[in-house]
Write an enzyme that holds these catalytic residues in place. Structure first.
Site, PDB file in Angstrom:
ATOM      1  N   ASN A 132       6.326 -13.969  73.788  1.00  0.00           N
ATOM      2  CA  ASN A 132       5.792 -15.265  73.366  1.00  0.00           C
ATOM      3  C   ASN A 132       4.328 -15.259  73.789  1.00  0.00           C
ATOM      4  O   ASN A 132       4.033 -15.397  74.966  1.00  0.00           O
ATOM      5  CB  ASN A 132       6.567 -16.403  74.038  1.00  0.00           C
ATOM      6  CG  ASN A 132       5.918 -17.759  73.795  1.00  0.00           C
ATOM      7  OD1 ASN A 132       5.015 -17.878  72.961  1.00  0.00           O
ATOM      8  ND2 ASN A 132       6.366 -18.774  74.520  1.00  0.00           N
ATOM      9  N   TRP A 133       3.467 -15.084  72.815  1.00  0.00           N
ATOM     10  CA  TRP A 133       2.043 -14.930  73.141  1.00  0.00           C
ATOM     11  C   TRP A 133       1.378 -16.248  73.520  1.00  0.00           C
ATOM     12  O   TRP A 133       0.243 -16.260  73.998  1.00  0.00           O
ATOM     13  CB  TRP A 133       1.314 -14.274  71.963  1.00  0.00           C
ATOM     14  CG  TRP A 133       1.445 -12.782  71.930  1.00  0.00           C
ATOM     15  CD1 TRP A 133       2.069 -11.988  72.851  1.00  0.00           C
ATOM     16  CD2 TRP A 133       0.912 -11.905  70.927  1.00  0.00           C
ATOM     17  NE1 TRP A 133       1.963 -10.673  72.488  1.00  0.00           N
ATOM     18  CE2 TRP A 133       1.252 -10.587  71.304  1.00  0.00           C
ATOM     19  CE3 TRP A 133       0.192 -12.094  69.753  1.00  0.00           C
ATOM     20  CZ2 TRP A 133       0.888  -9.475  70.556  1.00  0.00           C
ATOM     21  CZ3 TRP A 133      -0.171 -10.989  68.998  1.00  0.00           C
ATOM     22  CH2 TRP A 133       0.172  -9.687  69.394  1.00  0.00           C
ATOM     23  N   LYS A 134       2.040 -17.368  73.237  1.00  0.00           N
ATOM     24  CA  LYS A 134       1.458 -18.690  73.548  1.00  0.00           C
ATOM     25  C   LYS A 134       0.088 -18.818  72.875  1.00  0.00           C
ATOM     26  O   LYS A 134      -0.095 -18.292  71.782  1.00  0.00           O
ATOM     27  CB  LYS A 134       1.429 -18.918  75.059  1.00  0.00           C
ATOM     28  CG  LYS A 134       2.817 -18.698  75.690  1.00  0.00           C
ATOM     29  CD  LYS A 134       2.948 -19.185  77.095  1.00  0.00           C
ATOM     30  CE  LYS A 134       4.372 -18.931  77.585  1.00  0.00           C
ATOM     31  NZ  LYS A 134       4.628 -19.460  78.924  1.00  0.00           N
ATOM     32  N   HIS A 160      10.261 -25.088  73.244  1.00  0.00           N
ATOM     33  CA  HIS A 160       9.719 -24.511  74.480  1.00  0.00           C
ATOM     34  C   HIS A 160       9.340 -25.646  75.426  1.00  0.00           C
ATOM     35  O   HIS A 160       8.863 -26.700  74.984  1.00  0.00           O
ATOM     36  CB  HIS A 160       8.505 -23.630  74.156  1.00  0.00           C
ATOM     37  CG  HIS A 160       8.102 -22.777  75.318  1.00  0.00           C
ATOM     38  ND1 HIS A 160       7.376 -23.276  76.378  1.00  0.00           N
ATOM     39  CD2 HIS A 160       8.361 -21.480  75.609  1.00  0.00           C
ATOM     40  CE1 HIS A 160       7.197 -22.313  77.263  1.00  0.00           C
ATOM     41  NE2 HIS A 160       7.787 -21.206  76.824  1.00  0.00           N
ATOM     42  N   GLU A 179       6.863 -26.053  77.221  1.00  0.00           N
ATOM     43  CA  GLU A 179       5.458 -26.486  77.097  1.00  0.00           C
ATOM     44  C   GLU A 179       5.304 -27.471  75.939  1.00  0.00           C
ATOM     45  O   GLU A 179       4.509 -28.409  76.013  1.00  0.00           O
ATOM     46  CB  GLU A 179       4.554 -25.253  76.915  1.00  0.00           C
ATOM     47  CG  GLU A 179       4.418 -24.484  78.229  1.00  0.00           C
ATOM     48  CD  GLU A 179       4.216 -22.983  78.074  1.00  0.00           C
ATOM     49  OE1 GLU A 179       3.854 -22.516  76.980  1.00  0.00           O
ATOM     50  OE2 GLU A 179       4.441 -22.268  79.077  1.00  0.00           O
ATOM     51  N   GLU A 216      15.088 -20.913  79.972  1.00  0.00           N
ATOM     52  CA  GLU A 216      13.835 -20.729  80.700  1.00  0.00           C
ATOM     53  C   GLU A 216      13.667 -21.830  81.740  1.00  0.00           C
ATOM     54  O   GLU A 216      13.197 -22.930  81.412  1.00  0.00           O
ATOM     55  CB  GLU A 216      12.648 -20.792  79.729  1.00  0.00           C
ATOM     56  CG  GLU A 216      12.677 -19.740  78.649  1.00  0.00           C
ATOM     57  CD  GLU A 216      11.277 -19.466  78.099  1.00  0.00           C
ATOM     58  OE1 GLU A 216      10.887 -18.289  78.122  1.00  0.00           O
ATOM     59  OE2 GLU A 216      10.575 -20.405  77.688  1.00  0.00           O
ATOM     60  N   GLY A 238       5.507 -18.551  84.249  1.00  0.00           N
ATOM     61  CA  GLY A 238       4.101 -18.325  84.594  1.00  0.00           C
ATOM     62  C   GLY A 238       3.813 -18.450  86.081  1.00  0.00           C
ATOM     63  O   GLY A 238       2.678 -18.518  86.504  1.00  0.00           O
ATOM     64  N   SER A 293       8.813 -15.361  84.007  1.00  0.00           N
ATOM     65  CA  SER A 293       8.307 -14.258  84.823  1.00  0.00           C
ATOM     66  C   SER A 293       9.109 -12.963  84.664  1.00  0.00           C
ATOM     67  O   SER A 293       9.273 -12.203  85.621  1.00  0.00           O
ATOM     68  CB  SER A 293       8.213 -14.678  86.293  1.00  0.00           C
ATOM     69  OG  SER A 293       7.334 -15.786  86.438  1.00  0.00           O
ATOM     70  N   GLY A 348       6.380 -14.222  78.393  1.00  0.00           N
ATOM     71  CA  GLY A 348       5.012 -14.690  78.177  1.00  0.00           C
ATOM     72  C   GLY A 348       3.997 -13.657  78.632  1.00  0.00           C
ATOM     73  O   GLY A 348       3.688 -12.692  77.928  1.00  0.00           O
ATOM     74  N   GLY A 349       3.483 -13.834  79.854  1.00  0.00           N
ATOM     75  CA  GLY A 349       2.388 -13.019  80.386  1.00  0.00           C
ATOM     76  C   GLY A 349       2.566 -11.522  80.206  1.00  0.00           C
ATOM     77  O   GLY A 349       1.632 -10.819  79.787  1.00  0.00           O
TER      78      GLY A 349
HETATM   79  P1  13P Z   1       6.080 -16.024  81.552  1.00  0.00           P
HETATM   80  O1  13P Z   1       6.812 -14.775  81.171  1.00  0.00           O
HETATM   81  O2  13P Z   1       4.591 -15.889  81.506  1.00  0.00           O
HETATM   82  O3  13P Z   1       6.616 -16.610  82.826  1.00  0.00           O
HETATM   83  O4  13P Z   1       6.424 -17.097  80.398  1.00  0.00           O
HETATM   84  C1  13P Z   1       7.742 -17.340  80.072  1.00  0.00           C
HETATM   85  C2  13P Z   1       7.781 -18.131  78.830  1.00  0.00           C
HETATM   86  O5  13P Z   1       7.445 -19.299  78.817  1.00  0.00           O
HETATM   87  C3  13P Z   1       8.207 -17.450  77.603  1.00  0.00           C
HETATM   88  O6  13P Z   1       8.462 -18.358  76.589  1.00  0.00           O
END
Ligand code: 13P
Length: 251
Positions: free
Chosen positions: A9-11, A95, A97, A167, A173, A213, A234-235
């Site tokens: 998930n590149w956000k 999500h 966010e 999640e 994050g 994470s 994500g990251g």
């Molecule tokens: P991280 O892997 O950066 O913790 O993000 C998780 C996430 O929100 C994937 O949708």
């Protein structure tokens, strides 16, 4: 047997040029889709570049969000119908966010799931509790409530094809991964909820990811758990080497 599914998930990261470069550097080293499904979910502005770069490879392409209407006066939204026309396979919805910063409700997410299915795009439905909810030991009831509301009115066939991503918000994050036991426990609860709402077969088919994470060092342990079928990352999905290490976790 459920095929494992690892999705980046590149956000709000990457532009079309970076997207094309990224995919060019990974496309020949992806596992066969029958072994592990590799997905990248990118911002809407990068999807055309992502799809073109992924052509002829094992990479599946996903969006990060879409609206519950397919056309009309909805300034700034993304149409599930157009995602389908572009050949996009998946779309993340709900999500944390988006729930937090854009005030999305379970009702919105449920409508989005239905419209995505109607347009042949597979939803990746996210759920997960806050730190406050976990500290109050209310995480199961919270997540079960989200699942019931988000899946309301979907057919067993749709849910069989669905991806659910657990999640926990406190693990996103933060570098603070849920332990593999905590992740497994909740993914098992989610599968049992699907069984209660539908039947054994649907519960056996639905794929459940853990997100929060996930990185190359912990992916194998998480994927070793019986109810964890994938990761939403994500990251650690933003660098080609790290992305490849994630999707090739079986090697
Ligand atoms: P991280 O892997 O950066 O913790 O993000 C998780 C996430 O929100 C994937 O949708």
């Amino acid at each position: 047997m459920r095929t494992p599914i690892i999705a980046g998930n590149w956000k709000l990261n990457m532009n079309p040029e970076q997207t094309a470069e990224f995919v060019a550097s990974i496309k020949n080293e992806l596992p066969e889709s029958s072994k592990v499904e590799s997905v990248i979910c990118a911002p809407a502005v990068d999807l055309d570049a992502l799809k073109k770069a992924a052509e002829g490879s094992e990479l599946h392409v996903g969006a990060e969000n879409a609206y519950f209407e397919t056309e009309g006066a909805f300034t700034g939204e993304t149409s599930p119908k157009v995602l389908n026309e572009m050949g996009i396979d998946y779309c993340i919805i709900g999500h944390s966010e988006r729930r937090e910063y854009f005030h999305e409700t379970d009702e919105d997410i449920n409508k989005k799931a239905k419209v995505l299915f109607a347009n042949n795009v597979t939803p990746i439905v996210c759920c997960g509790e806050s730190l406050e909810t976990r500290e109050a030991n209310k995480q199961e009831e919270w997540v079960v409530g989200q699942i019931k509301a988000d899946l309301d009115g979907l057919t067993a066939e749709q849910v069989s094809n669905l991806v659910i991503a657990y999640e926990p918000i406190w693990a996103i994050g933060t570098g603070k991964t849920a332990s593999s036991e905590q992740a497994e426990e909740m993914c098992k609860t989610i599968r049992e909820t699907v069984k209660d709402l539908y039947d054994d077969e649907t519960a056996e088919n639905v794929r459940i990811q853990y997100g929060g994470s996930v990185n190359p060092a912990n992916v194998k342990e998480l994927m070793g758990k019986p109810n964890i079928d994938g990761g939403l990352v994500g990251g650690a999905s933003l660098k080609p080497d790290s992305y490849l290490a994630l999707v090739n976790y079986q090697d």
